[in-house]
Write a protein that holds these residues in place. Structure first.
Motif, mmCIF file in Angstrom:
data_model
loop_
_atom_site.group_PDB
_atom_site.id
_atom_site.type_symbol
_atom_site.label_atom_id
_atom_site.label_comp_id
_atom_site.label_asym_id
_atom_site.label_seq_id
_atom_site.Cartn_x
_atom_site.Cartn_y
_atom_site.Cartn_z
ATOM 1 N N GLY A 2 10.226 -8.074 -3.505
ATOM 2 C CA GLY A 2 9.170 -7.081 -3.261
ATOM 3 C C GLY A 2 9.818 -5.703 -3.137
ATOM 4 N N ARG A 5 8.329 -1.113 -4.781
ATOM 5 C CA ARG A 5 7.537 -0.012 -4.197
ATOM 6 C C ARG A 5 7.647 -0.069 -2.674
ATOM 7 N NH1 ARG A 5 2.431 -1.094 -4.494
ATOM 8 N NH2 ARG A 5 2.471 -3.167 -5.434
ATOM 9 N N PHE A 62 5.051 -13.674 -7.522
ATOM 10 C CA PHE A 62 5.156 -14.630 -6.412
ATOM 11 C C PHE A 62 3.822 -15.332 -6.112
ATOM 12 C CE2 PHE A 62 8.548 -11.621 -4.361
ATOM 13 C CZ PHE A 62 9.435 -11.924 -5.383
ATOM 14 N N SER A 63 2.759 -14.915 -6.782
ATOM 15 C CA SER A 63 1.469 -15.561 -6.504
ATOM 16 C C SER A 63 1.288 -16.813 -7.365
ATOM 17 C CB SER A 63 0.304 -14.592 -6.762
ATOM 18 O OG SER A 63 0.151 -14.352 -8.149
ATOM 19 N N ALA A 87 7.344 -8.784 0.058
ATOM 20 C CA ALA A 87 6.052 -8.875 -0.641
ATOM 21 C C ALA A 87 4.951 -9.325 0.317
ATOM 22 C CB ALA A 87 6.174 -9.842 -1.807
ATOM 23 N N GLY A 88 3.790 -8.773 0.139
ATOM 24 C CA GLY A 88 2.655 -9.155 0.992
ATOM 25 C C GLY A 88 1.470 -8.277 0.682
ATOM 26 N N VAL A 109 1.254 -15.051 -1.563
ATOM 27 C CA VAL A 109 2.315 -14.029 -1.637
ATOM 28 C C VAL A 109 2.853 -13.697 -0.237
ATOM 29 C CG1 VAL A 109 2.836 -11.643 -2.321
ATOM 30 C CG2 VAL A 109 1.395 -13.084 -3.778
ATOM 31 N N VAL A 132 9.054 -10.052 6.642
ATOM 32 C CA VAL A 132 8.365 -8.888 7.202
ATOM 33 C C VAL A 132 6.979 -9.317 7.677
ATOM 34 C CG1 VAL A 132 7.491 -6.579 6.745
ATOM 35 C CG2 VAL A 132 9.679 -7.288 5.776
ATOM 36 N N GLY A 133 6.769 -9.141 8.979
ATOM 37 C CA GLY A 133 5.472 -9.451 9.576
ATOM 38 C C GLY A 133 4.624 -8.193 9.647
ATOM 39 N N TYR A 148 -5.083 -11.671 5.042
ATOM 40 C CA TYR A 148 -3.780 -11.032 5.288
ATOM 41 C C TYR A 148 -3.322 -11.328 6.716
ATOM 42 C CZ TYR A 148 -0.509 -7.087 5.985
ATOM 43 O OH TYR A 148 0.578 -6.289 6.274
ATOM 44 N N PRO A 176 6.714 -4.304 11.433
ATOM 45 C CA PRO A 176 6.461 -2.860 11.574
ATOM 46 C C PRO A 176 4.994 -2.557 11.859
ATOM 47 C CG PRO A 176 6.614 -3.446 9.243
ATOM 48 C CD PRO A 176 6.797 -4.722 10.022
ATOM 49 N N MET A 179 2.709 2.013 7.917
ATOM 50 C CA MET A 179 3.644 2.833 7.125
ATOM 51 C C MET A 179 2.886 3.463 5.966
ATOM 52 S SD MET A 179 6.973 0.389 6.787
ATOM 53 C CE MET A 179 6.034 -1.069 6.412
ATOM 54 N N LEU A 184 -1.653 0.549 2.341
ATOM 55 C CA LEU A 184 -2.687 1.081 3.232
ATOM 56 C C LEU A 184 -3.716 1.835 2.383
ATOM 57 C CD1 LEU A 184 -2.603 0.777 6.293
ATOM 58 C CD2 LEU A 184 -1.597 3.056 6.438
HETATM 59 N N1 LIG Z 1 2.252 -0.454 4.875
HETATM 60 C C1 LIG Z 1 1.963 -0.836 6.099
HETATM 61 O O1 LIG Z 1 1.262 -0.128 6.862
HETATM 62 C C2 LIG Z 1 2.508 -2.139 6.638
HETATM 63 C C3 LIG Z 1 2.354 -2.431 8.000
HETATM 64 C C4 LIG Z 1 2.866 -3.608 8.512
HETATM 65 C C5 LIG Z 1 3.513 -4.502 7.669
HETATM 66 N N2 LIG Z 1 3.642 -4.209 6.346
HETATM 67 C C6 LIG Z 1 4.321 -5.187 5.521
HETATM 68 O O2 LIG Z 1 5.445 -4.620 4.875
HETATM 69 C C7 LIG Z 1 5.685 -5.303 3.635
HETATM 70 C C8 LIG Z 1 5.812 -4.286 2.507
HETATM 71 O O3 LIG Z 1 4.585 -3.597 2.440
HETATM 72 P P1 LIG Z 1 4.390 -2.216 1.692
HETATM 73 O O4 LIG Z 1 3.544 -1.392 2.568
HETATM 74 O O5 LIG Z 1 5.687 -1.711 1.184
HETATM 75 O O6 LIG Z 1 3.478 -2.715 0.471
HETATM 76 P P2 LIG Z 1 3.401 -2.237 -1.044
HETATM 77 O O7 LIG Z 1 3.677 -0.779 -1.140
HETATM 78 O O8 LIG Z 1 2.120 -2.781 -1.564
HETATM 79 O O9 LIG Z 1 4.637 -3.010 -1.736
HETATM 80 C C9 LIG Z 1 4.620 -4.410 -1.870
HETATM 81 C C10 LIG Z 1 5.827 -4.862 -2.679
HETATM 82 O O10 LIG Z 1 5.695 -6.261 -2.934
HETATM 83 C C11 LIG Z 1 5.688 -6.506 -4.360
HETATM 84 N N3 LIG Z 1 4.725 -7.550 -4.678
HETATM 85 C C12 LIG Z 1 3.410 -7.568 -4.342
HETATM 86 N N4 LIG Z 1 2.824 -8.644 -4.873
HETATM 87 C C13 LIG Z 1 3.780 -9.326 -5.540
HETATM 88 C C14 LIG Z 1 3.765 -10.525 -6.300
HETATM 89 N N5 LIG Z 1 2.639 -11.236 -6.507
HETATM 90 N N6 LIG Z 1 4.919 -10.944 -6.868
HETATM 91 C C15 LIG Z 1 6.059 -10.227 -6.700
HETATM 92 N N7 LIG Z 1 6.142 -9.079 -5.981
HETATM 93 C C16 LIG Z 1 5.003 -8.632 -5.417
HETATM 94 C C17 LIG Z 1 5.258 -5.164 -4.956
HETATM 95 O O11 LIG Z 1 5.786 -4.980 -6.248
HETATM 96 P P3 LIG Z 1 5.001 -5.167 -7.642
HETATM 97 O O12 LIG Z 1 3.673 -4.533 -7.519
HETATM 98 O O13 LIG Z 1 5.933 -4.527 -8.637
HETATM 99 O O14 LIG Z 1 4.944 -6.640 -7.830
HETATM 100 C C18 LIG Z 1 5.912 -4.164 -4.012
HETATM 101 O O15 LIG Z 1 7.263 -3.969 -4.357
HETATM 102 C C19 LIG Z 1 4.518 -6.273 3.449
HETATM 103 O O16 LIG Z 1 4.912 -7.559 3.876
HETATM 104 C C20 LIG Z 1 3.465 -5.728 4.396
HETATM 105 O O17 LIG Z 1 2.590 -6.724 4.838
HETATM 106 C C21 LIG Z 1 3.172 -3.051 5.804
#
Ligand SMILES: NC(=O)c1ccc[n+]([C@@H]2O[C@H](COP(=O)([O-])OP(=O)(O)OC[C@H]3O[C@@H](n4cnc5c(N)ncnc54)[C@H](OP(=O)(O)O)[C@@H]3O)[C@@H](O)[C@H]2O)c1
Length: 222
Positions: A2, A5, A62-63, A87-88, A109, A132-133, A148, A176, A179, A184
């Motif tokens: 993941g 991005r 990953f899905s 990823a999530g 995922v 990552v939770g 989720y 975390p 972010m 978001l």
């Molecule tokens: N942002 C927040 O506020 C927040 C808060 C708490 C926890 N988190 C956690 O932090 C982690 C990262 O989140 P983020 O905010 O960075 O999200 P994001 O910007 O949506 O990035 C998600 C990453 O996972 C990859 N991904 C998603 N679906 C995938 C799939 N089916 N197969 C392979 N790769 C996949 C995406 O790449 P591709 O699209 O290229 O596949 C991307 O690199 C997640 O676990 C999220 O739950 C985020």
């Protein structure tokens, strides 16, 4: 895993800043973003005495079951010492109004493949896995983010339970708060509060924690 991005991408930059000849395998779906990240990272070490290209990438989804199989083939060849699973995600809206396939996507995922990676890693002598939770969604309800939130609760349950089995394995959960990433929604209320952090700042905290002897397997950072 993941890495293309958001938080995973910021973390890939952070890990790279500290390494001389570390090898990195980046995985996600979007080849273009991964190729650009790989090139950027490889170029920053061009002048150093390294053994060829240290950063590789692999695209897979990953899905899907076939994505899991392909990812494990890559991991078998790469022999990672450490795995960071970023990823999530999931659909945003009332539970019954979202398509079932979107709930399945969120669980697969965010939880199922993450758990499968832990299982694989424990059988393949990987030293450390960090999942990552979510500081918010893993311990309380998340209206309009039910699948989720369920997946993040499941991650916490998994890590807690495995720890009670006393494994000789460094398994951790990093949770975390909000972010500033694509995850978001554009108009989500946290975007207008001081609660929201930059993924660069959070990646620094995760990287430092991953290198320490932890007092707890779970770190909440918000
Ligand atoms: N942002 C927040 O506020 C927040 C808060 C708490 C926890 N988190 C956690 O932090 C982690 C990262 O989140 P983020 O905010 O960075 O999200 P994001 O910007 O949506 O990035 C998600 C990453 O996972 C990859 N991904 C998603 N679906 C995938 C799939 N089916 N197969 C392979 N790769 C996949 C995406 O790449 P591709 O699209 O290229 O596949 C991307 O690199 C997640 O676990 C999220 O739950 C985020």
């Amino acid at each position: 895993m993941g890495a293309s991005r958001g938080f995973g991408r910021a973390f890939s930059h952070r890990i790279w800043d500290d390494s001389v000849d570390r090898r990195l395998l980046l995985m996600a779906r979007k080849a273009e973003l991964l190729a650009e990240l790989k090139e950027y990272l490889n170029n920053t070490k061009k002048d150093m005495n390294t053994r060829g290209e240290l950063v590789k990438f692999f695209t897979c989804d990953f899905s899907r079951e076939e994505g899991h199989v392909l990812a494990f083939q890559q991991l078998e060849m790469f022999h990672p010492e450490r795995i960071f699973y970023f990823a999530g995600g999931g659909p945003y809206g009332a539970f019954e109004k979202m398509d079932w396939k979107d709930h399945m996507w969120a669980w697969t995922v965010t939880y199922v493949f993450a758990a499968r990676v832990v299982h694989w890693a424990m059988q393949h002598n990987v030293e450390q896995v960090i999942l990552v939770g979510s500081a918010i969604s893993e311990s309380q309800g998340d209206p309009r983010g039910a699948s989720y939130s369920a997946a993040k609760h499941a991650l916490l349950g998994l890590v807690r339970s495995i720890h009670m089995e006393n494994p000789a394995f460094d398994l951790r959960l990093f949770s975390p708060g909000y972010m500033d990433t694509d995850l978001l929604p554009a108009h989500a209320p946290p975007r207008h509060s001081e609660e929201m952090k930059s993924p660069i700042e959070v990646a620094d905290v995760l990287w430092k924690w991953s290198n320490e002897e932890p007092s707890d397997f779970h770190l909440i950072y918000k």
